[in-house]
Scaffold this motif. Structure first.
Motif, short mmCIF file in Angstrom:
data_model
loop_
_atom_site.label_atom_id
_atom_site.label_comp_id
_atom_site.label_asym_id
_atom_site.label_seq_id
_atom_site.Cartn_x
_atom_site.Cartn_y
_atom_site.Cartn_z
N ILE A 119 -3.60 41.26 44.59
CA ILE A 119 -3.08 40.15 44.18
C ILE A 119 -3.82 38.96 44.69
N ASP A 120 -4.60 39.03 45.63
CA ASP A 120 -5.54 38.01 46.15
C ASP A 120 -6.72 37.57 45.17
N GLN A 121 -6.87 38.62 44.27
CA GLN A 121 -7.86 38.33 43.07
C GLN A 121 -7.39 37.67 41.84
N LEU A 122 -5.95 37.49 42.09
CA LEU A 122 -5.40 36.65 40.74
C LEU A 122 -5.95 35.27 40.56
N VAL A 123 -6.21 34.90 39.53
CA VAL A 123 -6.89 33.57 39.25
C VAL A 123 -6.20 32.80 38.26
N GLY A 124 -5.32 33.50 37.28
CA GLY A 124 -4.54 32.48 36.18
C GLY A 124 -3.76 33.43 35.38
N THR A 125 -2.82 32.60 34.43
CA THR A 125 -2.18 33.43 33.76
C THR A 125 -2.29 32.65 32.42
N ASP A 126 -1.99 33.30 31.11
CA ASP A 126 -2.33 33.39 29.89
C ASP A 126 -0.99 33.40 29.04
N LEU A 127 -0.60 32.52 28.05
CA LEU A 127 0.43 32.63 27.42
C LEU A 127 0.10 33.21 25.79
N ILE A 128 0.64 34.09 25.41
CA ILE A 128 0.29 34.66 24.18
C ILE A 128 1.46 34.78 23.05
N ILE A 129 1.18 34.28 21.93
CA ILE A 129 2.45 34.26 20.69
C ILE A 129 1.69 34.71 19.91
N SER A 130 2.50 35.81 18.96
CA SER A 130 2.23 36.29 17.75
C SER A 130 3.16 36.13 16.81
N ASN A 152 11.33 30.44 19.07
CA ASN A 152 10.29 30.60 20.07
C ASN A 152 8.79 30.43 19.47
N GLY A 153 8.65 30.36 18.03
CA GLY A 153 7.41 30.17 17.33
C GLY A 153 7.09 28.89 17.71
N ILE A 154 7.62 28.01 18.12
CA ILE A 154 7.04 26.62 18.41
C ILE A 154 7.06 26.55 20.07
N LEU A 155 7.10 27.64 20.72
CA LEU A 155 7.10 27.55 22.15
C LEU A 155 5.72 27.08 22.66
N ASP A 156 4.86 27.30 21.92
CA ASP A 156 3.33 26.59 22.38
C ASP A 156 3.32 25.20 22.30
N TYR A 157 4.03 24.45 21.40
CA TYR A 157 3.96 22.97 21.42
C TYR A 157 5.13 22.60 22.31
N SER A 209 5.62 24.10 25.32
CA SER A 209 4.67 24.21 26.58
C SER A 209 3.66 22.90 26.72
N TYR A 210 2.98 22.72 25.55
CA TYR A 210 2.09 21.38 25.48
C TYR A 210 2.89 20.16 25.79
N GLN A 211 4.16 20.13 25.19
CA GLN A 211 4.67 18.89 25.57
C GLN A 211 5.13 18.84 27.25
N LEU A 212 5.35 19.83 27.61
CA LEU A 212 5.60 20.03 29.19
C LEU A 212 4.38 20.09 30.07
N LYS A 213 3.27 20.00 29.17
CA LYS A 213 1.87 20.10 30.05
C LYS A 213 1.70 21.58 30.83
N GLY A 214 2.38 22.44 30.22
CA GLY A 214 2.17 23.92 30.68
C GLY A 214 1.01 24.60 30.32
#
Length: 358
Positions: A139-150, A286-291, A293-298
């Motif tokens: 876990i000390d090698q963890l560098v980041g997280t990605d959000l995936i939407i399909s 949730n199809g607009i969850l990416d937007y 997240s964008y509004q929340l600066k996530g």
């Protein structure tokens, strides 16, 4: 004059009471409990029970001489039915679909995470090879997280969301909260509100969970880098793994509204200290969850959202990249190249953003 005023007020309150009881309480309780009976009773009892409950309630409420006693009896029966529904237990002992038959098990050794039943399914046009392995992550090698939407529809209002955690050595842990279907069972959102499906955390390789969406199910898929600090990514991952591990001993039901692929992940995010994602209709759609997240600066906000979304589209790319050990690195290299190209066009220096609270 005072008596007349009091009489009018009393009459108005009585009418409000009747409207609330007859127009809201009784119809909502009737519909809700009929749905409970329909989805939870055995087939041969279902229709008879729905008719008995609904017709019996109508006859009781409209033909009993004393309405208050009738309302009390209706409320008592309905409450008992609701209590019975609440007490229905989830189970790990069912005839599961092979794709969700195995629950992952997680153990820890200081900073090392050991995952049993780590998925790495292999897909061909005519066959799915269900494969699992044991894998260890530092876990000390963890560098980041990605959000995936399909997305499986053209409207892009409803989709499937999951996350992936990146490590320095190129490894990743993709995690998807999903319905644990039984063999030959199909998913129905309405049934999913009435304890008809258990839930499962699919934990596996991106070479499994991403091609499943892009190549096998032909869904339009997007991968966004999240603005989570390393510390927050660690907390996020640990909380998800803890919840996934608990399902081995204490199964839970999936719920189409309150415990689905999106709300479940947001619940884990909101357990991070000083971190809170506000409730919004954009979570249900949730199809607009990416937007959202964008509004929340996530996710990155230095580019216009439509440009960011085009750059993070991965379906065609994921289907072209070889499914070897460099799949995840190559996929992100393509995304990063697109993003940098768009930033250069606009003379934007991309800052390192971290989402700490909201």
């Amino acid at each position: 004059m005072k008596t007349s005023y009091k009489a009018k007020l009393k009459r108005a309150l009585f009418r409000l009471y009747l409207f609330t009881v007859m127009g809201l309480f009784i119809p909502l309780v009737l519909i809700g409990n009929c749905l409970i009976i329909h989805f939870t009773f055995h087939d041969y009892l279902r229709l008879l029970s729905v008719l008995s409950y609904s017709l019996g309630s109508v006859i009781l409420l409209f033909f009993h001489k004393r309405f208050k006693k009738a309302l009390f009896a209706f409320s008592l029966v309905s409450a008992l039915l609701l209590l019975w529904f609440i007490c229905i237990p989830a189970s790990n002992d069912r005839n599961w679909d092979p794709a969700v038959a195995q629950l992952p098990k997680i153990t820890y050794d200081e900073n090392l995470i050991h995952i049993e039943k780590f998925r790495h399914f292999e897909y061909t046009p005519n066959e799915t090879k269900e494969k699992y392995r044991s894998q260890t992550f530092d876990i000390d090698q963890l560098v980041g997280t990605d959000l995936i939407i399909s997305y499986w529809d053209n409207y892009r209002t409803i989709g499937h969301t999951f996350v992936s955690f990146r490590f320095k050595d190129g490894q990743n842990i993709a995690i998807s909260l999903e319905v644990r279907k039984q063999e030959l069972e199909s998913y129905d959102p309405l049934r999913g509100m009435f304890k008809q499906y258990e839930l499962i955390y699919l934990i596996g390789d991106e070479r499994d969970l991403i091609p499943l969406r892009t190549k096998i199910r032909h869904e339009e898929t997007f991968l966004y880098p999240m603005n989570l600090s390393v510390a927050h990514s660690k907390s996020f991952l640990k909380d998800i793994l803890e919840a996934a591990n608990k399902l081995n001993e204490k199964p839970q039901f999936y719920n189409s509204i309150s415990r689905n692929c999106t709300t479940g992940m947001i619940e884990h995010l909101n357990k991070i200290r000083d971190f809170q994602i506000p409730l919004s209709q954009k979570i249900v759609l949730n199809g607009i969850l990416d937007y959202y997240s964008y509004q929340l600066k996530g996710i990155p906000t230095d580019l216009p959202f439509d440009v960011l979304k085009r750059a993070c589209y991965i379906s065609e790319t994921a289907n072209q990249i070889p499914l070897d050990e460099n799949f995840s690195l190559n996929l992100r290299q393509v995304i990063n190249t697109r993003l940098e190209k768009e930033r250069r066009k606009r003379n934007i220096h991309h800052p390192v953003e971290t989402h700490s609270s909201n």
